[in-house]
Design an enzyme around this catalytic site. Structure first.
Site, PDB file in Angstrom:
ATOM      1  N   ASP A  13      44.419  30.040  51.245  1.00 19.89           N
ATOM      2  CA  ASP A  13      44.960  31.053  50.328  1.00 19.89           C
ATOM      3  C   ASP A  13      45.369  30.552  48.885  1.00 19.89           C
ATOM      4  OD1 ASP A  13      47.497  33.393  51.076  1.00 19.89           O
ATOM      5  OD2 ASP A  13      47.615  32.528  49.147  1.00 19.89           O
ATOM      6  N   MET A  14      44.846  31.335  47.960  1.00 23.69           N
ATOM      7  CA  MET A  14      44.873  30.897  46.628  1.00 23.69           C
ATOM      8  C   MET A  14      46.486  31.043  46.121  1.00 23.69           C
ATOM      9  SD  MET A  14      41.808  30.535  46.188  1.00 23.69           S
ATOM     10  CE  MET A  14      41.896  29.840  44.590  1.00 23.69           C
ATOM     11  N   ASP A 110      42.509  37.101  48.433  1.00 25.15           N
ATOM     12  CA  ASP A 110      42.878  35.677  47.977  1.00 25.15           C
ATOM     13  C   ASP A 110      43.095  34.600  49.400  1.00 25.15           C
ATOM     14  OD1 ASP A 110      45.519  35.882  48.917  1.00 25.15           O
ATOM     15  OD2 ASP A 110      46.166  34.344  47.455  1.00 25.15           O
ATOM     16  N   GLU A 111      42.481  35.277  50.416  1.00 26.03           N
ATOM     17  CA  GLU A 111      42.616  34.338  51.669  1.00 26.03           C
ATOM     18  C   GLU A 111      41.501  34.686  52.845  1.00 26.03           C
ATOM     19  OE1 GLU A 111      46.085  35.178  54.458  1.00 26.03           O
ATOM     20  OE2 GLU A 111      46.370  37.125  53.010  1.00 26.03           O
TER      21      GLU A 111
END
Ligand code: TTP
Ligand code: MG
Length: 347
Positions: A13-14, A110-111
């Site tokens: 996850d960013m 983002d994940e």
């Protein structure tokens, strides 16, 4: 004792994704409170998409009205959402992940989950390599969780944000998962949280102390069983590797609430056109058209219509959307309107 689940699942996850992308391309914003959301004007309507960690210290978080964020931290920089750029970076990251393991579930912008069971190296080393490659390609940091299943891997990636690596084994469930609030379990939303609170259940450990019968009688067989397993860190769900969208939608939040029916029809037609274009572009046809209306007081309703056969034609989507829209009473002004097409099949 043998491990129940011998898989090794990694969740990436960013960190502060939209904000981090902006700080990367505009170095002068690094280290500063930064809020991304709406049109980037905190005086206008819209909600926070995300905030840099510097801004989070002021209590700013996703989904908060921009105006409230501005009151909490007037000196923060506010920027509009540049979805195209974030999607582009997201693709760069996903292609790195796909190279590490072809068994990838693309969860969101983002994940992602990766099954790294077949990689013959310590999982922590794989995590470090992923971080390094993402940093080289984008300048961004992410947090990684590694566990025997998706449920635990996702919880793990959130435990040491930002820039963390967290490994959780089955034997760690009691010490590391049970103290967490029940909301940390995927599938436990605010409603379930409220119900559980009424049963004096606040932590995952409290949940694990309940007998299966209590949970199934209260929440039904399927969800009751899910909660029983989840509280024990058990999750057998496989990675959904071929991601297919189940629906496609467009929505608009108005700058000022709209009461004029004709004006709303016009916006609806535009949204229908965009959704139909999206379907065609991605190669999908859909069957159920849903219109969502949020009123000025945030009350939200939907009406849906299922067509006899799938379509991507603008005219059909628009007609169905109009039919749905006609069923709304519109006693109050409208804040948001949206069109969704679901029941998608690939053409
Ligand atoms: P998240 O991963 O939930 O948040 P984040 O990456 O900004 O921060 P964290 O370090 O805690 O992971 O969501 C990813 C992106 O999705 C986020 O940058 C912006 C967008 N988003 C919204 O637009 N609205 C929302 O309510 C949330 C939660 C996220
Ligand atoms: Mg994130």
């Amino acid at each position: 004792m043998a491990e129940r689940d011998s898989r090794r699942i990694l969740h990436v996850d960013m960190d502060a994704f939209f904000a981090a992308v902006e700080q990367q391309r505009r170095p002068e914003l690094r280290g500063k409170p930064l809020v991304i959301g709406g049109s980037g004007d905190p005086m206008k309507r819209g909600v926070v998409s995300t905030a840099s960690y510097e801004a989070r210290r002021f209590g700013i978080h996703s989904a908060m009205p921009l105006r409230v964020a501005w009151k909490l931290c007037p000196e923060a920089v506010f920027l509009p959402v540049d979805y195209r750029e974030y999607a582009r970076i997201s693709e760069v990251i996903k292609s790195i992940l796909r190279e590490v393991s072809a068994v990838m579930e693309d969860v969101g912008i983002d994940e992602a989950f990766l099954d790294i069971s077949a990689i013959d190296r310590p999982p922590e080393q794989t995590a470090r390599e992923i971080k390094e490659r993402i940093r080289e390609a984008s300048g961004l940091t992410c947090s990684i969780g590694i566990a025997p299943n998706k449920l635990l891997a996702k919880i793990a990636s959130d435990m040491e944000k930002p820039d963390g690596i967290t490994i959780i084994a089955e034997k760690d469930v009691a010490t590391r998962i049970w103290p967490l609030p029940v909301r940390k379990l995927r599938g436990v939303g605010p409603k379930t949280e409220e119900q559980l609170k009424g049963m004096e259940v606040e932590t995952v450990g409290d949940l694990a102390a309940l007998p299966l019968e209590t949970l199934t009688s209260r929440f039904g067989l399927s969800y009751g069983n899910y909660l029983f397993d989840a509280a024990r860190g058990i999750d057998d769900t496989p990675l959904a590797t071929q991601w297919e969208p189940k629906s496609m939608s467009r929505e608009t939040t108005f700058q000022h609430d709209v009461g004029n029916r004709q004006a709303l029809f016009k916006v609806l037609a535009e949204l229908a056109r965009e959704v139909a274009a999206g379907l065609k572009r991605e190669g999908y046809q859909g069957k159920t058209i849903t219109v969502k209306v949020r009123y000025s007081d945030f009350e939200t309703h939907t009406h849906a219509k299922t067509l006899p056969s799938v379509t991507w034609r603008e005219e059909e989507v628009r007609r169905a959307a109009f039919a749905c829209f006609s069923r709304f009473e519109l006693k109050k002004k409208v804040r948001l309107i949206g069109v969704r097409v679901s029941g998608l099949v690939k053409k």
